[in-house]
Write a protein that holds these residues in place. Structure first.
Motif, mmCIF file in Angstrom:
data_model
loop_
_atom_site.group_PDB
_atom_site.id
_atom_site.type_symbol
_atom_site.label_atom_id
_atom_site.label_comp_id
_atom_site.label_asym_id
_atom_site.label_seq_id
_atom_site.Cartn_x
_atom_site.Cartn_y
_atom_site.Cartn_z
ATOM 1 N N UNK A 116 0.831 -1.206 0.000
ATOM 2 C CA UNK A 116 0.000 0.000 0.000
ATOM 3 C C UNK A 116 0.866 1.257 0.000
ATOM 4 N N UNK A 117 1.948 1.240 0.769
ATOM 5 C CA UNK A 117 2.842 2.399 0.824
ATOM 6 C C UNK A 117 3.485 2.665 -0.529
ATOM 7 N N UNK A 118 3.897 1.598 -1.215
ATOM 8 C CA UNK A 118 4.521 1.758 -2.531
ATOM 9 C C UNK A 118 3.529 2.310 -3.540
ATOM 10 N N UNK A 119 2.311 1.792 -3.525
ATOM 11 C CA UNK A 119 1.299 2.257 -4.468
ATOM 12 C C UNK A 119 0.913 3.706 -4.208
ATOM 13 N N UNK A 166 -9.590 -0.228 -1.615
ATOM 14 C CA UNK A 166 -8.821 -0.632 -0.431
ATOM 15 C C UNK A 166 -9.486 -0.107 0.827
ATOM 16 N N UNK A 167 -9.240 -0.811 1.925
ATOM 17 C CA UNK A 167 -9.784 -0.408 3.227
ATOM 18 C C UNK A 167 -8.944 -1.058 4.315
ATOM 19 N N UNK A 168 -9.059 -0.524 5.522
ATOM 20 C CA UNK A 168 -8.347 -1.095 6.666
ATOM 21 C C UNK A 168 -9.228 -1.002 7.903
ATOM 22 N N UNK A 287 -7.560 -4.729 3.456
ATOM 23 C CA UNK A 287 -8.244 -5.334 2.318
ATOM 24 C C UNK A 287 -7.961 -4.507 1.078
ATOM 25 N N UNK A 288 -7.404 -5.139 0.055
ATOM 26 C CA UNK A 288 -7.131 -4.468 -1.211
ATOM 27 C C UNK A 288 -7.656 -5.337 -2.348
#
Length: 465
Positions: A116-119, A166-168, A287-288
């Motif tokens: 997620x950080x890279x994207x 995406x979600x967390x 969740x992605x």
């Protein structure tokens, strides 16, 4: 511009131990759904497995390491609790020292957090490496499930695989899975319903925050082969969809690499819409949803090699090994080792500007014309042919190799004629992974050489191609 995955690589150790080996040793096996687990070799750890996966991703994407401008490493089992391991990983790979670096650890969600950080960063050429090898007490269910593996993803613009949603979600569930400071083993309070809720509820809440649609596969956190299916209802995902991306049955619990490995295998199998649902103790979940609209280059190496007995397994895991004896040894200080990193990590040889002969390492006089020259540095491709071979038996190696020998037994040493860009060769001694004979074609791999003063020395070894 769409950012996402441009290539994927994955790796798992060759060694496997079957569930039956645990049953014979303990009269029971406490990891449901696990048939075999991947076992790291004596000279493998999260860093070397990460290198294996990363080189496969770079090859699949036809990308040079020098092009990487954003590098992340994720693991719950880093070789050292405090050190920026992207420095060593970058050196092993040949990534520019100017590249942005990120380290993610402390939770099995570390892998998806790194992705997620890279994207989010939207690098020109990002590389995310997730590698893990959790461990438990010998009698414990977590040890029976413990596996090993690594996945690596190239991230960049105009990608064939992108994030659609995406979600967390996090909520406090302490004690579900933890590793105390200074400990090598994962633990839990084993509170039954509490543990099941701590796993299913965060996953369900995170997945509820995304539009799943028609999924081809769901890469779900897999501490064993039972929990993710029990959480299927909470996530609103069919069990067949979870099964389409599972790796736990053959690799075991791969910790932070569990979901990335599931993603890698799903895309290799042709999936077009995949859910990545990771869980981490504490507890929280990511969740992605990924969508693929074009071909994705993959290089996946997860096949089993040699089966090992339970006794050999204990040795490889370091449960029954000898300590380094006092005295003797070819002591090499860390500063001295540092000066040879280009040779040990990237096989940088010297080419004589006068006669064209290669010298490895590039020190002293030219081996061709005996002239003291300033060598031209050339990074070798890492392939070659064994010219001579011997085996170092127990007690025949310096004391710093005692730990390696007590885990894996005798090891081979060879003289290898490495290939050069000029169709010449550059000869060098090298330790051998597995077996090799004179005349065999070999390739270099990065492994642990030995650990001294608490610092592991990494460098190249060779294995047959």
């Amino acid at each position: 511009m769409s950012y996402g995955f441009t290539a994927v690589g994955a790796y798992a150790p060759d060694y496997r131990i079957a569930a039956e080996e645990f049953e014979d040793a303990w009269d029971s096996f406490h990891a449901p759904g696990v048939e075999t687990t991947a076992v790291p070799d004596a000279d493998e750890d999260a860093l070397t497995m990460g290198w294996e996966a990363a080189t496969r991703a770079l090859d699949a994407g036809d990308v040079s390491p020098e092009s990487v401008d954003w590098l992340a490493f994720a693991s719950t089992t880093p070789p050292l609790e405090e050190e920026d391991l992207t420095a060593r990983l970058g050196s092993l790979l040949g990534v520019s020292t100017d590249a942005t670096r990120r380290v993610f650890t402390g939770s099995t969600r570390a892998g998806t957090q790194a992705l997620d950080s890279a994207l989010t960063a939207e690098p020109d050429c990002g590389l995310v490496v997730v590698s893990d090898c959790p461990q438990g007490e010998p009698h414990d269910a977590r040890e029976h499930a413990a596996g090993a593996g690594a996945a690596a993803f190239l991230v960049g613009p105009d990608a064939p695989v992108v994030v659609a949603d995406s979600a967390t979600h996090t909520e406090a569930y302490p004690g579900t899975r933890f590793r105390e400071r200074g400990s090598d083993t994962v633990d839990s309070i084993d509170a039954g319903t509490y543990d099941r809720n701590a796993f299913a509820r965060p996953l369900g809440a995170a997945v509820d925050g995304v539009e799943t649609g028609d999924l081809d596969a769901a890469a779900v956190q897999m501490p064993d082969g039972k929990q993710p299916y029990r959480a299927a209802g909470a996530m609103g995902v069919e069990t067949e969809t979870i099964h389409a991306a599972e790796t736990v049955s053959t690799l075991g619990d791969t910790g932070a690499a569990s979901v990335p490995l599931g993603l890698a295998t799903a895309f290799e199998d042709g999936a077009e819409r995949v859910l990545a649902a990771s869980w981490g103790s504490g507890a929280g979940a990511d969740a992605l949803v990924f969508e693929r609209d074009d071909d994705l280059s993959t290089a996946i190496s997860l096949d089993a090699g040699e089966s090992v007995s339970y006794a050999a397994y204990l040795r490889l895991r370091g449960e029954i090994t000898a300590e380094e004896p006092d005295g003797g040894g070819a002591y090499v200080s860390v500063p001295t080792w540092h000066r040879s990193l280009p040779q040990r990590h990237r096989l940088v040889a010297g080419r004589c500007p006068d006669c064209g002969t290669y010298t490895f390492p590039p020190e002293g006089a030219c081996r061709g014309c005996d002239t003291l020259v300033e060598f031209e540095e050339v990074a070798l491709a890492g392939t070659g042919t064994v010219e001579a071979k011997t085996e170092i038996g127990s007690g025949g190696a310096p004391p710093e190799f005692e730990a390696l020998q007590s885990k894996s037994g005798a090891f081979g040493v060879a003289i290898v004629a490495f290939d050069t860009p000029d169709e010449e060769t550059a000869s060098s001694p090298a330790m051998v992974v597995g077996d090799a004979a004179v005349g065999d074609e070999v390739e270099s791999v990065q492994r642990k050489i030995y650990t001294q003063e608490g610092v592991t020395r990494y460098g190249f070894k060779v294995q047959t191609t």
